[in-house]
Design a protein around this motif. Structure first.
Motif, PDB file in Angstrom:
ATOM      1  N   PRO A 117       0.913  -1.459   0.039  1.00  0.00           N
ATOM      2  CA  PRO A 117       0.048  -0.182  -0.080  1.00  0.00           C
ATOM      3  C   PRO A 117       0.790   1.397   0.056  1.00  0.00           C
ATOM      4  N   ALA A 118       1.979   0.975   0.568  1.00  0.00           N
ATOM      5  CA  ALA A 118       2.968   2.370   0.600  1.00  0.00           C
ATOM      6  C   ALA A 118       3.108   2.978  -0.757  1.00  0.00           C
ATOM      7  N   MET A 119       3.409   2.048  -1.869  1.00  0.00           N
ATOM      8  CA  MET A 119       3.596   2.180  -3.243  1.00  0.00           C
ATOM      9  C   MET A 119       2.358   2.825  -3.888  1.00  0.00           C
ATOM     10  N   VAL A 120       1.306   2.130  -3.441  1.00  0.00           N
ATOM     11  CA  VAL A 120       0.067   2.792  -3.885  1.00  0.00           C
ATOM     12  C   VAL A 120      -0.160   4.217  -3.723  1.00  0.00           C
ATOM     13  N   ALA A 163      -2.160   7.812   2.087  1.00  0.00           N
ATOM     14  CA  ALA A 163      -1.066   7.039   2.999  1.00  0.00           C
ATOM     15  C   ALA A 163      -1.930   6.817   4.821  1.00  0.00           C
ATOM     16  N   GLY A 164      -2.487   8.132   5.109  1.00  0.00           N
ATOM     17  CA  GLY A 164      -2.733   7.968   6.377  1.00  0.00           C
ATOM     18  C   GLY A 164      -4.299   7.605   6.728  1.00  0.00           C
ATOM     19  N   PRO A 165      -5.432   8.601   6.447  1.00  0.00           N
ATOM     20  CA  PRO A 165      -6.735   8.356   6.672  1.00  0.00           C
ATOM     21  C   PRO A 165      -7.186   7.305   5.676  1.00  0.00           C
ATOM     22  N   LEU A 166      -6.816   7.235   4.327  1.00  0.00           N
ATOM     23  CA  LEU A 166      -7.426   6.215   3.585  1.00  0.00           C
ATOM     24  C   LEU A 166      -6.703   4.735   3.675  1.00  0.00           C
ATOM     25  N   LEU A 167      -5.362   4.762   3.575  1.00  0.00           N
ATOM     26  CA  LEU A 167      -4.863   3.556   3.810  1.00  0.00           C
ATOM     27  C   LEU A 167      -4.230   3.131   5.542  1.00  0.00           C
ATOM     28  N   GLY A 168      -4.225   4.146   6.111  1.00  0.00           N
ATOM     29  CA  GLY A 168      -3.947   3.648   7.569  1.00  0.00           C
ATOM     30  C   GLY A 168      -2.559   3.147   7.778  1.00  0.00           C
ATOM     31  N   LEU A 169      -1.545   3.612   7.173  1.00  0.00           N
ATOM     32  CA  LEU A 169      -0.147   3.063   7.200  1.00  0.00           C
ATOM     33  C   LEU A 169       0.369   3.312   8.599  1.00  0.00           C
ATOM     34  N   LEU A 195       4.401   5.750   6.789  1.00  0.00           N
ATOM     35  CA  LEU A 195       3.651   6.955   6.509  1.00  0.00           C
ATOM     36  C   LEU A 195       4.726   8.145   6.330  1.00  0.00           C
ATOM     37  N   LEU A 196       5.697   7.899   7.261  1.00  0.00           N
ATOM     38  CA  LEU A 196       7.010   9.157   7.053  1.00  0.00           C
ATOM     39  C   LEU A 196       7.633   8.663   5.723  1.00  0.00           C
TER      40      LEU A 196
END
Length: 331
Positions: free
Chosen positions: A74-77, A266-272, A277-278
């Motif tokens: 998901p980070a790459m997404v 990355a934060g609200p949508l995917l919750g990394l 996130l950083l």
């Protein structure tokens, strides 16, 4: 408290270490241009060397050693989404608001969404994040996905690479578009690298070592070329109010818009997690890569806007990268 202070100092050291080669090599290029040491054609010759020789060697070396499943997660997404939004917004702004043609808008898109992931992203990531694994994914994403899209737009919107006719139109048609990957050294080198990686081949050192040595010249030569262009002063309206507004819009999209989109996705949508996130936000906050200037030069376009965006975004990102690392717990 000492640990926190140590982390902040380490982060600042990483930023300064990453930015130093950019400013030093660009300054050398400016000094060389001012002294006329390499002659009037130096900028054009060095630009073509980077595009046709050094950069393809670097990309083949990088991609051929990569794992085929590098794009997972998901980070790459999140990063890809931030790139798509920033590049798309840059394209629309430059084309609709500032009246550039399709090729010029493609350079605007690249300046808005193509980050300086190699010579700046890697040292920052190693120090602030502890490793450069995510930056490696970003580099490959830009090489294998973003660059071919930009180059396709450039190829369809100009008369051809490096013919020195700014904005000239091409008749080309479907046949020329289909054959572009084998005519463009950047895409061809990347495709060859993908083929080698997918086949699990390990080329002999007699081939890979010369490619590594040659590829190592790509970034410093591109920065020297950028410095040579600065000696000529503002181009393409860069000194006018409209030119400054265009640069400001592109830099705002790059240094503020792209990391904000990355943060939201990355934060609200995917919750990394905090670390992921950083990593995503830091990479999205990196300044414009010098590739946009090299591409503009090679395709016979006005390279002034790309050059101005690189210099301005690099200055601004010294603040935005520090702010992102501090706000999200870097160091």
């Amino acid at each position: 408290m000492p640990n926190g202070r140590t982390g902040i100092m380490a982060g600042m050291h990483a930023l300064l270490s990453g930015f130093a080669p950019i400013w030093v090599l660009t300054g050398i290029g400016y000094a060389v241009g001012h002294g006329g040491l390499l002659g009037e054609q130096a900028e054009a010759v060095l630009g073509r060397f980077v595009f046709h020789v050094a950069m393809p060697a670097a990309l083949f070396t990088l991609v051929s050693k990569a794992s085929p499943d590098v794009f997972g997660g998901p980070a790459m997404v999140a990063f890809a989404a931030s790139t798509a939004v920033a590049a798309g917004l840059g394209f629309v702004l430059v084309r609709r608001v500032f009246g550039r043609d399709r090729a010029g808008a493609a350079i605007g898109a690249m300046a808005s969404g193509h980050v300086n992931s190699a010579n700046l992203g890697i040292p920052v990531a190693v120090q602030v994040l502890g490793d450069a694994s995510f930056v490696a994914q970003v580099i490959l994403f830009q090489v294998l996905v973003l660059s071919p899209v930009i180059l396709t737009l450039l190829d369809s919107g100009t008369r051809g690479g490096g013919d020195g006719e700014p904005g000239a139109r091409r008749g080309g048609g479907v046949r020329r578009m289909l054959t572009m990957p084998v005519r463009n050294p950047i895409i061809l080198a990347s495709m060859l690298g993908v083929a080698v990686s997918a086949a699990g081949l390990r080329p002999p050192a007699a081939l890979t070592h010369p490619c590594e040595v040659l590829g190592a010249a790509a970034v410093p030569t591109a920065l020297i070329t950028l410095g040579l262009s600065l000696h000529r002063g503002p181009g393409g309206g860069g000194g006018s109010r409209r030119g400054r507004a265009e640069t400001a819009a592109v830099v705002a999209v790059k240094t503020l818009g792209q990391p904000l989109v990355a943060l939201l996705v990355a934060g609200p949508l995917l919750g990394l997690s905090d670390g992921r996130l950083l990593a995503v936000v830091l990479c999205a906050a990196l300044p414009t890569a010098q590739n946009s200037f090299i591409y503009a030069r090679e395709y016979g376009l006005d390279a002034g806007p790309a050059r101005d965006a690189i210099v301005a975004s690099t200055l601004v990102s010294m603040v935005t990268l520090s702010a992102a690392a501090w706000a999200l717990g870097g160091g």
